[in-house]
Design a protein around this motif. Structure first.
Motif, PDB file in Angstrom:
ATOM      1  N   HIS A 264       0.811  -1.229   0.000  1.00  0.00           N
ATOM      2  CA  HIS A 264       0.000   0.000   0.000  1.00  0.00           C
ATOM      3  C   HIS A 264       0.837   1.268   0.000  1.00  0.00           C
ATOM      4  O   HIS A 264       0.287   2.373  -0.054  1.00  0.00           O
ATOM      5  CB  HIS A 264      -0.958   0.013   1.195  1.00  0.00           C
ATOM      6  N   TYR A 265       2.169   1.159   0.058  1.00  0.00           N
ATOM      7  CA  TYR A 265       3.056   2.328   0.017  1.00  0.00           C
ATOM      8  C   TYR A 265       2.634   3.392   1.029  1.00  0.00           C
ATOM      9  O   TYR A 265       2.649   4.591   0.738  1.00  0.00           O
ATOM     10  CB  TYR A 265       3.090   2.928  -1.392  1.00  0.00           C
ATOM     11  N   ASN A 266       2.194   2.918   2.183  1.00  0.00           N
ATOM     12  CA  ASN A 266       1.786   3.802   3.290  1.00  0.00           C
ATOM     13  C   ASN A 266       0.554   4.644   2.963  1.00  0.00           C
ATOM     14  O   ASN A 266       0.331   5.701   3.550  1.00  0.00           O
ATOM     15  CB  ASN A 266       2.938   4.722   3.703  1.00  0.00           C
ATOM     16  N   ASN A 267      -0.266   4.188   2.016  1.00  0.00           N
ATOM     17  CA  ASN A 267      -1.527   4.863   1.719  1.00  0.00           C
ATOM     18  C   ASN A 267      -2.622   4.252   2.581  1.00  0.00           C
ATOM     19  O   ASN A 267      -3.057   3.122   2.346  1.00  0.00           O
ATOM     20  CB  ASN A 267      -1.889   4.706   0.234  1.00  0.00           C
ATOM     21  N   GLN A 268      -3.077   4.985   3.573  1.00  0.00           N
ATOM     22  CA  GLN A 268      -4.135   4.503   4.455  1.00  0.00           C
ATOM     23  C   GLN A 268      -5.512   5.007   4.024  1.00  0.00           C
ATOM     24  O   GLN A 268      -6.535   4.496   4.471  1.00  0.00           O
ATOM     25  CB  GLN A 268      -3.871   4.953   5.897  1.00  0.00           C
ATOM     26  N   THR A 269      -5.525   6.031   3.179  1.00  0.00           N
ATOM     27  CA  THR A 269      -6.778   6.632   2.729  1.00  0.00           C
ATOM     28  C   THR A 269      -6.705   6.876   1.224  1.00  0.00           C
ATOM     29  O   THR A 269      -5.664   6.678   0.590  1.00  0.00           O
ATOM     30  CB  THR A 269      -7.043   7.984   3.425  1.00  0.00           C
ATOM     31  N   ASN A 270      -7.814   7.339   0.664  1.00  0.00           N
ATOM     32  CA  ASN A 270      -7.854   7.702  -0.745  1.00  0.00           C
ATOM     33  C   ASN A 270      -7.562   9.186  -0.943  1.00  0.00           C
ATOM     34  O   ASN A 270      -8.086   9.817  -1.863  1.00  0.00           O
ATOM     35  CB  ASN A 270      -9.234   7.360  -1.337  1.00  0.00           C
ATOM     36  N   ASN A 271      -6.714   9.754  -0.089  1.00  0.00           N
ATOM     37  CA  ASN A 271      -6.396  11.176  -0.199  1.00  0.00           C
ATOM     38  C   ASN A 271      -5.784  11.535  -1.547  1.00  0.00           C
ATOM     39  O   ASN A 271      -5.967  12.645  -2.051  1.00  0.00           O
ATOM     40  CB  ASN A 271      -5.448  11.606   0.919  1.00  0.00           C
ATOM     41  N   ARG A 272      -5.039  10.608  -2.128  1.00  0.00           N
ATOM     42  CA  ARG A 272      -4.461  10.874  -3.445  1.00  0.00           C
ATOM     43  C   ARG A 272      -5.563  11.130  -4.470  1.00  0.00           C
ATOM     44  O   ARG A 272      -5.481  12.062  -5.287  1.00  0.00           O
ATOM     45  CB  ARG A 272      -3.607   9.686  -3.906  1.00  0.00           C
ATOM     46  N   LEU A 273      -6.596  10.293  -4.439  1.00  0.00           N
ATOM     47  CA  LEU A 273      -7.703  10.465  -5.370  1.00  0.00           C
ATOM     48  C   LEU A 273      -8.500  11.718  -5.061  1.00  0.00           C
ATOM     49  O   LEU A 273      -8.965  12.413  -5.967  1.00  0.00           O
ATOM     50  CB  LEU A 273      -8.612   9.226  -5.331  1.00  0.00           C
ATOM     51  N   GLU A 274      -8.673  12.009  -3.790  1.00  0.00           N
ATOM     52  CA  GLU A 274      -9.380  13.235  -3.420  1.00  0.00           C
ATOM     53  C   GLU A 274      -8.642  14.453  -3.962  1.00  0.00           C
ATOM     54  O   GLU A 274      -9.263  15.421  -4.419  1.00  0.00           O
ATOM     55  CB  GLU A 274      -9.512  13.333  -1.894  1.00  0.00           C
ATOM     56  N   SER A 275      -7.323  14.418  -3.930  1.00  0.00           N
ATOM     57  CA  SER A 275      -6.520  15.518  -4.454  1.00  0.00           C
ATOM     58  C   SER A 275      -6.729  15.667  -5.961  1.00  0.00           C
ATOM     59  O   SER A 275      -6.888  16.785  -6.473  1.00  0.00           O
ATOM     60  CB  SER A 275      -5.039  15.282  -4.149  1.00  0.00           C
ATOM     61  N   ILE A 276      -6.743  14.539  -6.680  1.00  0.00           N
ATOM     62  CA  ILE A 276      -6.990  14.573  -8.122  1.00  0.00           C
ATOM     63  C   ILE A 276      -8.399  15.080  -8.403  1.00  0.00           C
ATOM     64  O   ILE A 276      -8.621  15.886  -9.322  1.00  0.00           O
ATOM     65  CB  ILE A 276      -6.797  13.179  -8.747  1.00  0.00           C
ATOM     66  N   ASN A 277      -9.365  14.624  -7.607  1.00  0.00           N
ATOM     67  CA  ASN A 277     -10.751  15.077  -7.788  1.00  0.00           C
ATOM     68  C   ASN A 277     -10.859  16.591  -7.649  1.00  0.00           C
ATOM     69  O   ASN A 277     -11.599  17.249  -8.393  1.00  0.00           O
ATOM     70  CB  ASN A 277     -11.671  14.394  -6.768  1.00  0.00           C
ATOM     71  N   GLN A 278     -10.126  17.153  -6.694  1.00  0.00           N
ATOM     72  CA  GLN A 278     -10.143  18.601  -6.507  1.00  0.00           C
ATOM     73  C   GLN A 278      -9.564  19.324  -7.721  1.00  0.00           C
ATOM     74  O   GLN A 278     -10.082  20.368  -8.136  1.00  0.00           O
ATOM     75  CB  GLN A 278      -9.358  18.982  -5.248  1.00  0.00           C
ATOM     76  N   LYS A 279      -8.524  18.754  -8.297  1.00  0.00           N
ATOM     77  CA  LYS A 279      -7.939  19.360  -9.505  1.00  0.00           C
ATOM     78  C   LYS A 279      -8.943  19.319 -10.662  1.00  0.00           C
ATOM     79  O   LYS A 279      -9.048  20.282 -11.439  1.00  0.00           O
ATOM     80  CB  LYS A 279      -6.653  18.630  -9.889  1.00  0.00           C
ATOM     81  N   LEU A 280      -9.665  18.206 -10.793  1.00  0.00           N
ATOM     82  CA  LEU A 280     -10.695  18.110 -11.839  1.00  0.00           C
ATOM     83  C   LEU A 280     -11.747  19.201 -11.661  1.00  0.00           C
ATOM     84  O   LEU A 280     -12.144  19.868 -12.626  1.00  0.00           O
ATOM     85  CB  LEU A 280     -11.365  16.734 -11.800  1.00  0.00           C
TER      86      LEU A 280
END
Length: 307
Positions: A264-280
């Motif tokens: 999981h490369y220390n990914n505990q949440t979908n914050n990465r996707l939330e960040s992309i969603n905000q850019k969209l």
């Protein structure tokens, strides 16, 4: 025209009207349906937009894989992937993150993103699904297309989602992968289900149990988890104990921070996707028409790929 207009209006019902429909269906049929079910069934009635062929012709004129799912001349979903996305997934298929965002197009079609993490720890979009309704049947078809187009799917070790329907679909299609649930939606769901009225418990009992479950979520090892689990059972609040034991305890390795043993490369949440969603959402206007939506979507994708 009138029929299509009524279909469209049915998809835009305010929550109050949906709740009235929900209550009526429960009383008349005995079926326990959610507001999301009502939205999904209404969305499924949307006819193919008139400019769809024009938009698709424009998209398919370049190096992209575009597939349209229809049923009885009714649009179900659009699959979108370019060659850069395919190459990124082929290089870094180990971890696949899945999430959905809303209100980006005038058909109110949810937009699903699939993301990977590259060798520099950067987030990369590897596929986009635009769906009319979030039915498992539709999602299964889209994931099957993704597998057909991307042979590296067999190398995916972990899939992270925040939705049980997505988990079920990807679990069936990625049988050798392990699954993780985004922690924040898990805790939100627990808080919603542990309800004073629904479980007939006192407010202080609810608060005490939620405090223990928060500690369970952040347990660093199995021993710490078991101590916290014993503390929950010691409360004697049986409705909460039964709910947690049946729903979350058996899959603790998918959401408890210290028990995730998959890639999981220390990914505990979908914050990465939330960040992309905000850019969209910074670029794509709310409720854009389909042509504008794809123009702006491709602009964001190009910017992310060239960053």
């Amino acid at each position: 025209m009138l029929k299509n207009e009524l279909r469209w209006k049915s998809c835009c019902l305010p929550d109050l009207i949906k709740k009235v429909l929900q209550d009526h269906i429960r009383q008349s049929t005995g079926k326990n349906i959610t507001l999301k079910d009502i939205t999904n069934h209404a969305q499924r009635l949307i006819p193919k937009p008139k400019n769809l062929e024009q938009v698709l012709t424009k998209l398919q004129s370049s190096d992209k894989t575009i597939q349209v799912l229809t049923k009885d001349d009714t649009l179900e979903a659009i699959y979108y992937q370019d060659e850069v996305m395919k190459k990124k997934y082929d290089c870094f298929p180990e971890l696949l993150l899945v999430d959905v965002t809303y209100k980006l197009n005038d058909l109110r079609m949810p937009v699903f993103l699939q993301l990977i993490v590259d060798g520099n720890g950067e987030s990369e979009i590897v596929c986009v699904y635009i769906v009319v309704s979030e039915f498992a049947e539709t999602m299964t078809k889209l994931v099957q297309i993704f597998k057909n187009e991307n042979k590296a799917w067999e190398k995916t070790k972990t899939v992270m989602t925040d939705d049980f329907m997505e988990r079920a679909v990807y679990g069936e299609q990625f049988p050798d992968a392990q699954f993780q649930l985004c922690l924040f939606p898990v805790l939100r769901s627990v808080k919603r289900e542990i309800n004073v009225e629904k479980m007939n418990i006192r407010l202080e009992q609810k608060d005490h149990c939620l405090e223990i479950i928060q500690k369970l979520a952040y347990s660093n090892c199995e021993d710490e988890y078991q101590r916290n689990f014993d503390n929950l059972r010691d409360t004697g609040v049986q409705p909460v104990i039964d709910y947690f034991t049946n729903s979350w305890h058996p899959i603790r390795n998918q959401w408890v921070v210290g028990l995730k043993d998959s890639c999981h490369y220390n990914n505990q949440t979908n914050n990465r996707l939330e960040s992309i969603n905000q850019k969209l959402k910074q670029v794509i206007k709310k409720f854009s028409n389909l042509e504008e939506f794809f123009d702006d979507l491709e602009l964001v994708i190009r910017c992310l790929q060239n960053k």
